[in-house]
Design a protein around this motif. Structure first.
Motif, PDB file in Angstrom:
ATOM      1  N   ARG A 195      37.736  38.669  42.069  1.00 26.19           N
ATOM      2  CA  ARG A 195      37.825  40.081  42.431  1.00 26.19           C
ATOM      3  C   ARG A 195      39.175  40.678  42.034  1.00 26.19           C
ATOM      4  N   LEU A 196      40.234  39.894  42.062  1.00 27.88           N
ATOM      5  CA  LEU A 196      41.568  40.442  41.817  1.00 27.88           C
ATOM      6  C   LEU A 196      42.104  40.233  40.413  1.00 27.88           C
ATOM      7  N   ALA A 197      41.623  39.208  39.711  1.00 30.41           N
ATOM      8  CA  ALA A 197      42.186  38.921  38.384  1.00 30.41           C
ATOM      9  C   ALA A 197      41.188  38.215  37.482  1.00 30.41           C
ATOM     10  N   ILE A 198      41.335  38.485  36.210  1.00 26.70           N
ATOM     11  CA  ILE A 198      40.613  37.755  35.173  1.00 26.70           C
ATOM     12  C   ILE A 198      41.672  37.125  34.298  1.00 26.70           C
ATOM     13  N   GLU A 199      41.623  35.803  34.185  1.00 26.15           N
ATOM     14  CA  GLU A 199      42.571  35.083  33.335  1.00 26.15           C
ATOM     15  C   GLU A 199      41.867  34.726  32.041  1.00 26.15           C
ATOM     16  N   ALA A 200      42.525  35.036  30.916  1.00 26.49           N
ATOM     17  CA  ALA A 200      41.876  34.859  29.621  1.00 26.49           C
ATOM     18  C   ALA A 200      42.864  34.379  28.563  1.00 26.49           C
ATOM     19  N   PRO A 201      42.345  33.704  27.548  1.00 24.06           N
ATOM     20  CA  PRO A 201      43.162  33.270  26.417  1.00 24.06           C
ATOM     21  C   PRO A 201      43.422  34.459  25.470  1.00 24.06           C
ATOM     22  N   PRO A 202      44.045  34.225  24.320  1.00 25.80           N
ATOM     23  CA  PRO A 202      44.354  35.317  23.389  1.00 25.80           C
ATOM     24  C   PRO A 202      43.144  36.093  22.865  1.00 25.80           C
ATOM     25  N   GLN A 203      41.973  35.489  22.888  1.00 27.49           N
ATOM     26  CA  GLN A 203      40.745  36.202  22.532  1.00 27.49           C
ATOM     27  C   GLN A 203      39.562  35.517  23.187  1.00 27.49           C
ATOM     28  N   ALA A 220      33.950  38.658  38.984  1.00 22.25           N
ATOM     29  CA  ALA A 220      34.795  39.604  39.724  1.00 22.25           C
ATOM     30  C   ALA A 220      33.938  40.528  40.590  1.00 22.25           C
ATOM     31  N   LEU A 221      32.796  40.950  40.073  1.00 27.34           N
ATOM     32  CA  LEU A 221      31.918  41.845  40.817  1.00 27.34           C
ATOM     33  C   LEU A 221      31.191  41.149  41.964  1.00 27.34           C
ATOM     34  N   THR A 222      31.027  39.840  41.876  1.00 29.31           N
ATOM     35  CA  THR A 222      30.268  39.119  42.907  1.00 29.31           C
ATOM     36  C   THR A 222      31.155  38.260  43.797  1.00 29.31           C
ATOM     37  N   SER A 223      32.450  38.559  43.795  1.00 30.58           N
ATOM     38  CA  SER A 223      33.351  37.856  44.708  1.00 30.58           C
ATOM     39  C   SER A 223      34.152  38.883  45.495  1.00 30.58           C
ATOM     40  N   THR A 224      34.765  38.432  46.558  1.00 29.79           N
ATOM     41  CA  THR A 224      35.579  39.310  47.397  1.00 29.79           C
ATOM     42  C   THR A 224      37.047  39.005  47.160  1.00 29.79           C
ATOM     43  N   ALA A 225      37.909  39.881  47.650  1.00 28.05           N
ATOM     44  CA  ALA A 225      39.355  39.654  47.526  1.00 28.05           C
ATOM     45  C   ALA A 225      39.745  38.364  48.224  1.00 28.05           C
ATOM     46  N   GLY A 226      38.970  37.953  49.218  1.00 29.66           N
ATOM     47  CA  GLY A 226      39.228  36.705  49.928  1.00 29.66           C
ATOM     48  C   GLY A 226      38.770  35.474  49.162  1.00 29.66           C
ATOM     49  N   PRO A 254      39.926  47.985  39.316  1.00 32.03           N
ATOM     50  CA  PRO A 254      39.416  46.781  38.633  1.00 32.03           C
ATOM     51  C   PRO A 254      40.407  45.622  38.727  1.00 32.03           C
ATOM     52  N   PRO A 255      39.915  44.416  38.506  1.00 36.99           N
ATOM     53  CA  PRO A 255      40.823  43.268  38.483  1.00 36.99           C
ATOM     54  C   PRO A 255      41.768  43.388  37.281  1.00 36.99           C
ATOM     55  N   ARG A 256      42.917  42.775  37.402  1.00 39.15           N
ATOM     56  CA  ARG A 256      43.905  42.773  36.323  1.00 39.15           C
ATOM     57  C   ARG A 256      43.623  41.609  35.385  1.00 39.15           C
ATOM     58  N   VAL A 257      43.791  41.850  34.108  1.00 37.83           N
ATOM     59  CA  VAL A 257      43.660  40.784  33.116  1.00 37.83           C
ATOM     60  C   VAL A 257      45.049  40.191  32.898  1.00 37.83           C
TER      61      VAL A 257
END
Length: 143
Positions: A64-72, A85-91, A46-49
């Protein structure tokens, strides 16, 4: 830049999804949820948060590689980013807020927020938002 399609999806989410899911996920629980959703989709790696870099306009981002999120985050927004993330590629290529993204997002909302699929489909149609009910992760076809 936000397209007309993006604005329609965001407006639909705010009108339909947000009132039905008021749950909030603290940052320290987000990776576990991403891992759970990824495993439920039958996937590995899975992508890293990671913490969201400061931005006034962006609530969160997903690739695909990361999810960037605030404190909540509200759960539905985290699922929105997981759908990216599921609908994108590593590229970095993906469906944006197109039919595959919306189809994937609907599946996640039904499975993980227990929202009614028929209601979501009806409201998407009313708002003129196309979606693919058979959408699969973009990277599965990359051999």
């Amino acid at each position: 830049m936000t397209s007309a399609r993006d604005r329609r999806v965001y407006a639909w989410e705010n009108r339909v999804v947000a009132p039905l899911d008021r749950s909030v996920v603290p940052f320290d629980r987000m990776q576990a949820i991403v891992d759970h959703v990824w495993a439920a989709e039958g996937l590995r790696w899975p992508p890293r948060v990671r913490p969201l870099r400061t931005s006034r306009a962006t609530v969160a981002t997903g690739s695909r590689l990361a999810i960037e999120a605030p404190p909540q985050l509200p759960t539905w927004i985290l699922l929105h980013e997981i759908a990216h993330a599921l609908t994108s590629t590593a590229g970095g290529q993906g469906d944006g807020h197109g039919p595959d993204f919306v189809g994937t997002y609907v599946r996640l909302l039904v499975t993980h927020c227990r929202l009614d699929r028929a209601m979501l489909a009806e409201t998407l149609a009313v708002d003129g938002i196309g979606w693919n009910p058979e959408a699969k992760p973009a990277f599965l076809d990359q051999g």
